[in-house]
Design a protein around this motif. Structure first.
Motif, PDB file in Angstrom:
ATOM      1  N   UNK A 141       0.857  -1.188   0.000  1.00 28.21           N
ATOM      2  CA  UNK A 141       0.000   0.000   0.000  1.00 28.21           C
ATOM      3  C   UNK A 141       0.889   1.232   0.000  1.00 28.21           C
ATOM      4  N   UNK A 142       0.322   2.344  -0.432  1.00 29.00           N
ATOM      5  CA  UNK A 142       1.072   3.600  -0.510  1.00 29.00           C
ATOM      6  C   UNK A 142       0.902   4.458   0.735  1.00 29.00           C
ATOM      7  N   UNK A 143      -0.267   4.380   1.346  1.00 30.12           N
ATOM      8  CA  UNK A 143      -0.572   5.224   2.492  1.00 30.12           C
ATOM      9  C   UNK A 143      -1.530   4.472   3.406  1.00 30.12           C
ATOM     10  N   UNK A 144      -1.393   4.707   4.713  1.00 29.45           N
ATOM     11  CA  UNK A 144      -2.217   4.009   5.698  1.00 29.45           C
ATOM     12  C   UNK A 144      -2.954   5.020   6.559  1.00 29.45           C
ATOM     13  N   UNK A 145      -4.185   4.704   6.882  1.00 30.53           N
ATOM     14  CA  UNK A 145      -4.976   5.494   7.820  1.00 30.53           C
ATOM     15  C   UNK A 145      -5.328   4.576   8.983  1.00 30.53           C
ATOM     16  N   UNK A 146      -4.573   4.711  10.070  1.00 30.83           N
ATOM     17  CA  UNK A 146      -4.655   3.717  11.133  1.00 30.83           C
ATOM     18  C   UNK A 146      -5.055   4.296  12.485  1.00 30.83           C
ATOM     19  N   UNK A 147      -5.609   5.474  12.510  1.00 31.74           N
ATOM     20  CA  UNK A 147      -6.023   6.011  13.797  1.00 31.74           C
ATOM     21  C   UNK A 147      -4.851   6.561  14.574  1.00 31.74           C
ATOM     22  N   UNK A 148      -4.616   6.004  15.737  1.00 34.66           N
ATOM     23  CA  UNK A 148      -3.609   6.505  16.674  1.00 34.66           C
ATOM     24  C   UNK A 148      -2.425   5.546  16.715  1.00 34.66           C
ATOM     25  N   UNK A 149      -1.432   5.677  15.830  1.00 26.03           N
ATOM     26  CA  UNK A 149      -0.362   4.680  15.752  1.00 26.03           C
ATOM     27  C   UNK A 149       0.639   4.831  16.892  1.00 26.03           C
ATOM     28  N   UNK A 150       1.425   3.782  17.164  1.00 25.57           N
ATOM     29  CA  UNK A 150       2.480   3.891  18.177  1.00 25.57           C
ATOM     30  C   UNK A 150       3.487   4.974  17.804  1.00 25.57           C
ATOM     31  N   UNK A 151       4.020   5.667  18.801  1.00 27.10           N
ATOM     32  CA  UNK A 151       4.947   6.775  18.555  1.00 27.10           C
ATOM     33  C   UNK A 151       6.192   6.330  17.793  1.00 27.10           C
ATOM     34  N   UNK A 152       6.630   5.072  17.998  1.00 26.49           N
ATOM     35  CA  UNK A 152       7.875   4.628  17.367  1.00 26.49           C
ATOM     36  C   UNK A 152       7.783   4.545  15.839  1.00 26.49           C
ATOM     37  N   UNK A 153       6.569   4.543  15.289  1.00 28.94           N
ATOM     38  CA  UNK A 153       6.442   4.503  13.834  1.00 28.94           C
ATOM     39  C   UNK A 153       6.979   5.775  13.179  1.00 28.94           C
ATOM     40  N   UNK A 154       7.052   6.859  13.949  1.00 30.26           N
ATOM     41  CA  UNK A 154       7.539   8.121  13.383  1.00 30.26           C
ATOM     42  C   UNK A 154       9.022   8.044  13.028  1.00 30.26           C
ATOM     43  N   UNK A 155       9.753   7.075  13.582  1.00 29.97           N
ATOM     44  CA  UNK A 155      11.151   6.890  13.218  1.00 29.97           C
ATOM     45  C   UNK A 155      11.283   6.268  11.833  1.00 29.97           C
ATOM     46  N   UNK A 156      10.284   5.490  11.436  1.00 28.95           N
ATOM     47  CA  UNK A 156      10.349   4.738  10.180  1.00 28.95           C
ATOM     48  C   UNK A 156       9.553   5.381   9.054  1.00 28.95           C
TER      49      UNK A 156
END
Length: 295
Positions: A141-156
């Motif tokens: 997928x190109x983009x995800x809409x997942x609500x409230x993701x874990x903060x650590x995803x911002x590193x990736x």
């Protein structure tokens, strides 16, 4: 040395077997074995130790595997990026989403995008946040809409908050507080709470616990649901209470009441998540519509 030799070597190293790698590469085993011998001769090193129980990488082989993987990966990325940036036909935008967001802002964004770019197709896939992360990593997928993701995803990934949504309490319609217009969450402190599966909704239980701690207690997450629908169903079956973004009220919720909270006033993020690499033209245009719509 050609790029195919590196791909052959990576396949053999990953499979640990010439026969399995040959099947994976659609080559004959003798032909593959000759290609690896030629590669070793060109490098003047031994890449594999041939043992009775299979192949083992040498120290040189382990080092070369790391380099070969990077070269193959960069080559694949260069091909993909060139195709996406310079081909005349724009590829569809593959979107992963959870249903609460489709009921919220995503439906409107898709409508605006269709008006602005009617020739670009949308590939819409309902997925749990856990599935969305995996699909993003794999390029499915190109983009995800997942609500409230874990903060650590911002590193990736790039994580952009599109909307803040108030949290509400979910109660069965037979609950003693179901008829109230709003409640203090602390009034539910002695009751079993329904959480979310960490596999399908990573980080969601931390948000639930944070919400309850704002009200002065730690919830007993006695049951775990694997979707919004199953969480609502468990509440409707009087197995416990829950908290959820108020926008989930748009989902079917028989025998369940969404009750506003006057304490704590806690908000969840509705976010968009995409890879940090240069986006394809179609995704870039979708982001322009999505982000332009929120100011």
């Amino acid at each position: 040395m050609e790029l195919r030799h590196l791909k052959y070597f990576v396949a053999v190293a990953e499979e640990g077997s010439f026969s399995r790698a040959a099947v994976r590469l659609y080559l004959s085993q003798p032909a593959l074995s000759r290609q690896i011998k030629h590669l070793e001769a060109e490098l003047s090193v031994t890449l594999f130790l041939r043992r009775s129980d299979g192949l083992q990488l040498t120290e040189a082989g382990n080092f070369f595997l790391e380099q070969a993987r990077e070269i193959v990966s960069r080559s694949d990325l260069a091909v993909q990026t060139t195709r996406e940036r310079y081909t005349e036909a724009e590829k569809p935008v593959a979107i992963g989403y959870i249903p609460t967001i489709l009921c919220s802002f995503l439906g409107s964004a898709l409508h605006r995008f269709g008006l602005a770019h009617p020739r670009i197709a949308i590939d819409l896939r309902e997925m749990s946040p856990g599935e969305q992360v995996k699909a993003l990593r794999e390029g499915a997928i190109d983009i995800a809409f997942m609500g409230n993701p874990p903060d650590e995803l911002e590193e990736e990934f790039i994580v952009k908050c599109i909307k803040s949504v108030p949290i509400a309490a979910l109660l069965s319609d037979a609950h003693r507080l179901a008829g109230h217009s709003s409640i203090d969450l602390r009034e539910l402190s002695g009751e079993p709470f329904i959480g979310m599966s960490a596999e399908t909704f990573p980080g969601r239980n931390d948000r639930i616990v944070d919400t309850c701690r704002q009200a002065g207690f730690t919830p007993d997450l006695s049951l775990l649901a694997d979707s919004h629908a199953s969480m609502i169903a468990l509440v409707g079956a009087r197995r416990g209470v829950a908290v959820m973004p108020i926008e989930a009220e748009a989902l079917p919720h028989p025998n369940v009441r969404f009750v506003a909270l006057h304490h704590p006033l806690y908000y969840a993020r509705s976010t968009a998540v995409w890879r940090k690499e240069l986006p394809a033209r179609s995704l870039k245009r979708f982001l322009g519509i999505l982000l332009g719509g929120i100011g």
